[in-house]
Scaffold this active site. Structure first.
Site, PDB file in Angstrom:
ATOM      1  N   CYS A 124       0.680  -0.963  -0.127  1.00 40.91           N
ATOM      2  CA  CYS A 124      -0.083   0.246  -0.177  1.00 40.91           C
ATOM      3  C   CYS A 124       0.788   1.047  -0.038  1.00 40.91           C
ATOM      4  CB  CYS A 124      -0.295  -0.065   1.422  1.00 40.91           C
ATOM      5  SG  CYS A 124      -1.890   1.204   1.652  1.00 40.91           S
ATOM      6  N   GLY A 125       0.308   2.054  -0.053  1.00 42.30           N
ATOM      7  CA  GLY A 125       1.278   3.480  -0.579  1.00 42.30           C
ATOM      8  C   GLY A 125       1.377   3.776   0.718  1.00 42.30           C
TER       9      GLY A 125
END
Length: 163
Positions: A36-37
């Site tokens: 995930c970012g």
């Protein structure tokens, strides 16, 4: 009585754990993901854990694959990723659902006690964080964009002073 007294979760190693073991501790509960970012927040979460653990903080990480298939790995892959890349030492649990019909009972309680924007019960993305005080009350809900460092300021007021 806090629902923590009766809830259970499965550890990343596959063991059933009574969450009552965390009664009397301040908790930061986070749905996490490896791809995930926001994944670099593991670094900040670990920093909080190391800074505040002696004052009664426990961080509980719950991998979740409900957002963009960002936690596809098996338990051992998750453990290796978190250890090798972020030196995570706080407890990690087995992958769970935080939304939908299969929502883990812990997240049913958290979302009911601290709804999101406009009263939404849903979790919008990975790295949504819930702060639970030592009495088992949900004190705050933080968006994925809220950094661990910002939450640290809240912890300073909530936790007992260092000895």
């Amino acid at each position: 009585m806090s629902p923590l007294a009766t809830l259970h979760a499965t550890t990343l190693e596959g063991e059933d754990m009574a969450l009552s073991r965390y009664l009397g501790k301040t908790l930061l509960i986070v749905n996490v993901a490896s791809k995930c970012g926001f994944t670099p927040q593991y670094r900040g979460l670990e920093a909080l854990y190391r800074q505040y653990r002696a004052r009664g903080l426990e961080i509980l990480g719950f991998p979740c694959d409900q957002f963009g298939h960002q936690e596809p790995g098996a338990a051992e892959e998750i453990r290796q990723f978190c250890t090798l890349n972020y030196e995570v030492s706080f407890p990690l649990f087995a992958r769970i659902a935080v939304n939908g019909a299969d929502t883990h009972p812990l997240y049913q309680w958290l979302k009911r006690e601290a709804p999101g924007v406009l009263g939404s019960q849903g979790i919008k993305w990975n790295f949504t964080k819930f702060l639970v005080d030592a009495e088992g009350r949900v004190r705050a809900r933080y968006a994925p964009t809220d950094t661990p460092a910002a939450i640290g300021r809240e912890l300073d007021t909530l936790l007992p002073a260092a000895a």
